[in-house]
Design a protein around this motif. Structure first.
Motif, mmCIF file in Angstrom:
data_model
loop_
_atom_site.group_PDB
_atom_site.id
_atom_site.type_symbol
_atom_site.label_atom_id
_atom_site.label_comp_id
_atom_site.label_asym_id
_atom_site.label_seq_id
_atom_site.Cartn_x
_atom_site.Cartn_y
_atom_site.Cartn_z
ATOM 1 N N CYS A 193 0.620 -1.895 -8.372
ATOM 2 C CA CYS A 193 -0.527 -1.102 -8.186
ATOM 3 C C CYS A 193 -1.788 -2.333 -8.163
ATOM 4 N N CYS A 253 6.947 1.299 -8.232
ATOM 5 C CA CYS A 253 6.378 0.177 -9.077
ATOM 6 C C CYS A 253 7.446 -1.007 -9.149
ATOM 7 N N ARG A 303 9.026 -8.252 -19.439
ATOM 8 C CA ARG A 303 8.195 -7.068 -18.751
ATOM 9 C C ARG A 303 9.035 -6.833 -17.542
ATOM 10 N N HIS A 355 -3.368 0.919 -16.205
ATOM 11 C CA HIS A 355 -3.851 0.225 -15.003
ATOM 12 C C HIS A 355 -4.730 1.318 -14.358
ATOM 13 N N ASN A 406 0.865 -7.724 -12.646
ATOM 14 C CA ASN A 406 -0.255 -7.879 -13.874
ATOM 15 C C ASN A 406 0.229 -8.296 -14.810
ATOM 16 N N VAL A 460 2.795 4.769 -5.950
ATOM 17 C CA VAL A 460 2.329 4.295 -7.158
ATOM 18 C C VAL A 460 0.700 4.804 -7.440
ATOM 19 N N CYS A 466 7.500 -4.644 -11.112
ATOM 20 C CA CYS A 466 6.558 -4.767 -12.116
ATOM 21 C C CYS A 466 6.797 -4.542 -13.407
HETATM 22 S S1 SF4 Z 1 4.372 -0.097 -13.536
HETATM 23 FE FE1 SF4 Z 1 3.165 -1.835 -12.523
HETATM 24 S S2 SF4 Z 1 2.720 -0.948 -10.522
HETATM 25 FE FE2 SF4 Z 1 3.538 0.642 -11.647
HETATM 26 S S3 SF4 Z 1 1.621 1.748 -12.489
HETATM 27 FE FE3 SF4 Z 1 2.356 0.336 -14.026
HETATM 28 S S4 SF4 Z 1 1.135 -1.576 -13.594
HETATM 29 FE FE4 SF4 Z 1 1.016 -0.405 -11.732
#
Ligand code: SF4
Lengths: 549, 198
Positions: A424, A484, A512, A208, A506, A185, A487
């Motif tokens: 992440c 990822c 999501r 992020h 997050n 990631v 997430c």
């Molecule tokens: S999808 Fe999730 S793990 Fe991947 S960069 Fe975005 S927030 Fe981070």
């Protein structure tokens, strides 16, 4: 308060400043007294327009912290600029004809989702990448974490993979592809490789990107058009945000992780409390944190509405970077370290705003709603929308309805279907260690699907070296390849139907995790492991063996 | 030089909700693409599937070009796919109580003004639009005013975005490109650009 800039320049008097957040603080009111707000609350009759984007520091604005650069005018005085403004000043190229500052970007990271259209813009206009060695690419969002054989089963994902491979080849950019053991990631890879360093400006087409601020740099998420801008010019049109210092004092209690600290901050300040600001995280709680913990906090700055977040560089930062592949080596490292430390905000540095939070009040925290500010301590109950400000009530009611939860129901004991450890935010080695410590010798509850997804191939390798994979597998967790994963819903790992997941990621937005009706409870990785084992939200402190400090 | 955007006229699609994140505007599965083409039809896809009355599906609003929304619109992911999908659905301007910053920046660089109005005025406009969906709204960006039938209310937009849009300087790429020398000069004074050479 000479550096206070009011939102619309109407008044430099902080008492009349428009603070976009405070009419809309997300937290139930009862916790508010514990937060010592030494900041400026709006008058009840303060203008209710909250311009979420009021970042104006016109170049001629005498109040602007950027132009109020006393150290340059009076070299004998100490530099009262905070780290953010020192780094910004160094990177400001000039002012564009449109009036916006042009900011030089030291490091650019790209991934497969937000870059293909940017390369198309370059091709259409016949442009080259200005500093190809200052952009690094990896793949993370769309890659499957179980079967990674090419071509991928998903044609669209395969097309995106081919696009980033072709674009990196055509434009001379290094790609950490699946067959490179540095892949992972993007926000895990940067720090791990020593690319993320104090004092740089770092951008990525991903919100992020704020993660990298843990090192004391300016780290900003950008859109795809801006990715093209950075590729072609190594710079961006960007307004300078204000800076709010968030000081978390005292000590964390055992069982309270970095994730709990940031969930608590967002709960207190609201999901749009940070709009218009960069957050400086400071105080004894941050001083004591490891780099990985600081990354977890900075990662979710965006969830609090802030443009970015950072922690001042200190010895912990320097020790982390030393020896990493992309870090300066030998004498250059010593010169770098000296410069990095000199950037930290001094004790008398100036800020546009200041919040103090008592670290001891933070509990293991769990979200109950559909935005990351809708959370409670694990021993608390889900709030009653009636307790909310009128203008938050509808949102709280919508959240409870979507989540299928009742007001005043304890959050502890809520059943889960899926447990996800990764992302992440919490997919680093220390996160996996914390989760493994809880999982060790236990079994995932019947009917719970539990996944551990390391944030990078390096994390996976180190975890396997320590035997964490065995602990997880013996406990009934699936051990996956880096990415990822769950997430977000761009790869095969997804929630199904109304499933409810305990997740170390997050975002708990509707849809999501891949099912439009799926539900997410955000918490620390140790809390996710505890929930996986008990099949329901659990106070991880009950499962931890006390350690004497 | 890009087009000067001093005024936007059009009918309105009302969606007066708060904290609408970019995952809702364009669910992640539609980001599996290498161009922005065709994203318009996926705007608010999941919300529309679960709400047969969703304004984006309602015949009254099918030709709308101005979106009326609430607070913290566009929060979450930085995906430019979100404003791209709205733009390709037909949206040319957004009026809300406040916007998430990355989303706002993305809109500006696409030439979509995103302006803020007071909640009471948004409520008033919302009702008026529902009463008279075919009526056109005028966003007078130059004078920061919104006109809808009898209603005239002020709006706000940061000065830099205001000037970029109204003077046709929202195509930042060409402006950035013309500062090549300054970019090089800045690079030379940054310690890490020379790997901290003594
Ligand atoms: S999808 Fe999730 S793990 Fe991947 S960069 Fe975005 S927030 Fe981070």
């Amino acid at each position: 308060m000479s550096n206070f800039v009011s939102e619309f320049g109407r008044s430099a008097d902080p008492r009349h400043a428009t603070l976009p957040c405070f009419p809309y603080v997300q937290a139930p009111l009862k916790g508010r007294s514990l937060l010592q707000l030494r900041i400026n609350r709006p008058e009840p009759d303060a203008p209710s327009v909250s311009i979420g984007v009021g970042l104006q520091h016109p170049p001629d604005d005498p109040c602007s912290p950027g132009t109020d650069n006393s150290s340059e005018r009076h070299p004998t005085m100490s530099d009262r600029r905070n780290l953010f403004n020192k780094v910004w000043d160094l990177h400001e190229v000039g002012t564009l004809p449109s009036g916006q500052p042009q900011l030089f970007i030291g490091q650019h990271l790209i991934h497969e989702v937000t870059s293909p259209q940017a390369f198309e813009i370059l091709r259409e206009k016949g442009l080259k990448v200005l500093f190809p060695e200052r952009t690094l690419a990896t793949v993370d969002h769309i890659i499957p974490t179980d079967n990674q054989a090419r071509p991928f089963q998903d044609d669209l994902a395969e097309e995106m993979m081919s696009a980033i491979e072709r674009n990196c080849r055509d434009f001379g950019i290094t790609l950490l592809n699946l067959n490179d053991d540095r892949q992972g990631v993007v926000h895990i890879v940067g720090p791990e490789q020593g690319i993320t360093q104090p004092g740089i400006t770092l951008v990525c087409g991903d919100s992020h990107t704020s993660t990298h601020g843990a090192f004391g740099c300016i780290a900003l998420g950008i859109g795809t058009s801006q990715v093209a801008h950075v590729l072609a010019t190594q710079s961006l049109a960007m307004n300078r945000p204000k800076v709010r210092r968030i000081e978390v004092t005292g000590e964390r209690n055992p069982g309270v992780f970095a994730k709990d600290v940031i969930l608590h901050i967002i709960r207190k300040l609201g999901v749009q409390g940070g709009v218009g600001y960069a957050y400086e995280y400071a105080g004894s709680v941050f001083d004591e944190m490891t780099m990985e913990e600081r990354m977890t906090v900075c990662n979710m700055s965006i969830e609090g509405g802030a443009r970015c977040g950072y922690v001042n560089p200190d010895q912990t930062t320097i020790d982390y970077i030393r020896g990493r592949p992309f870090a300066p080596q030998g004498e250059a490292f010593d010169r770098a370290a000296q410069w990095w430390l000199s950037l930290a905000s001094s004790d008398d540095a100036e800020f546009d705003d200041h919040v103090t939070i008592d670290g001891a009040e933070i509990e293991p925290t769990v979200t109950w709603g559909i935005n990351p500010g809708q959370s409670v301590g694990v021993t608390e109950s889900i709030p009653d929308p009636e307790q909310f400000h009128a203008d938050e009530r509808t949102g709280a009611e919508e959240a409870l309805q979507f989540m299928g939860l009742d007001p005043n129901q304890p959050i502890r004991g809520l059943s889960i279907d899926v447990a996800f450890i990764g992302s992440c935010t919490n997919g680093r080695l220390s996160d996996l260690r914390e989760a493994a410590a809880v999982a060790k010798g236990n079994r995932v509850s019947d009917g719970v699907r539990a996944l551990v997804v390391p944030g990078s191939q390096q994390v996976r390798k180190q975890a396997e070296h320590e035997g964490l994979d065995k602990i997880f597998e013996e406990a009934g967790f699936e051990w996956r390849a880096a990415g990822c994963s769950m997430c977000l819903a761009m790869n095969p790992d997804k929630l199904v139907g109304r499933e409810i997941s305990a997740s170390s990621s997050n975002r708990n937005f509707k849809g999501r995790q891949g099912s439009p009706t799926g539900r997410t409870l955000l918490m620390s990785p140790a809390m996710v492991a505890a929930a996986a084992i008990n099949g329901c939200v659990t106070d991880v402190r009950e499962m931890m063996t006390p350690v004497s400090v | 030089m890009a087009e000067e955007i001093k005024q936007v006229n059009g009918s309105v699609v009302p969606l007066l909700l708060d904290d609408i994140d970019t995952d809702r505007i364009i669910p992640a599965r539609y980001l599996r693409c290498v161009t922005f083409e065709g994203l318009g039809e996926h705007a608010f896809k999941d919300d529309r599937e679960h709400d047969s009355e969703h304004p984006f599906d309602h015949p009254h609003y099918s030709s709308a070009s101005i979106l009326l929304t609430g607070r913290n619109f566009g929060c979450g992911s930085s995906r430019e796919h979100a404003p791209q999908s709205l733009m390709r659905w037909g949206i040319q301007a957004i009026i809300g109580e406040s916007f998430a910053e990355i989303f706002f920046g993305n809109c500006t660089s696409l030439g979509i003004p995103a302006v803020c109005a007071e909640r009471a005025h948004l409520d008033q406009l919302h009702q008026a639009v529902k009463d008279n969906p075919s009526q056109e709204l005028t966003l007078d960006l130059h004078n920061r005013q919104i006109h809808f039938g009898e209603i005239s209310v002020p709006c706000e937009i940061p000065a830099s975005a205001h000037s970029a849009l109204t003077t046709g300087q929202w195509d930042f790429l060409s402006q950035l490109l013309s500062a090549q020398e300054d970019i090089q000069a800045t690079a030379e004074k940054i310690p890490y650009m020379s790997n901290f050479s003594a």
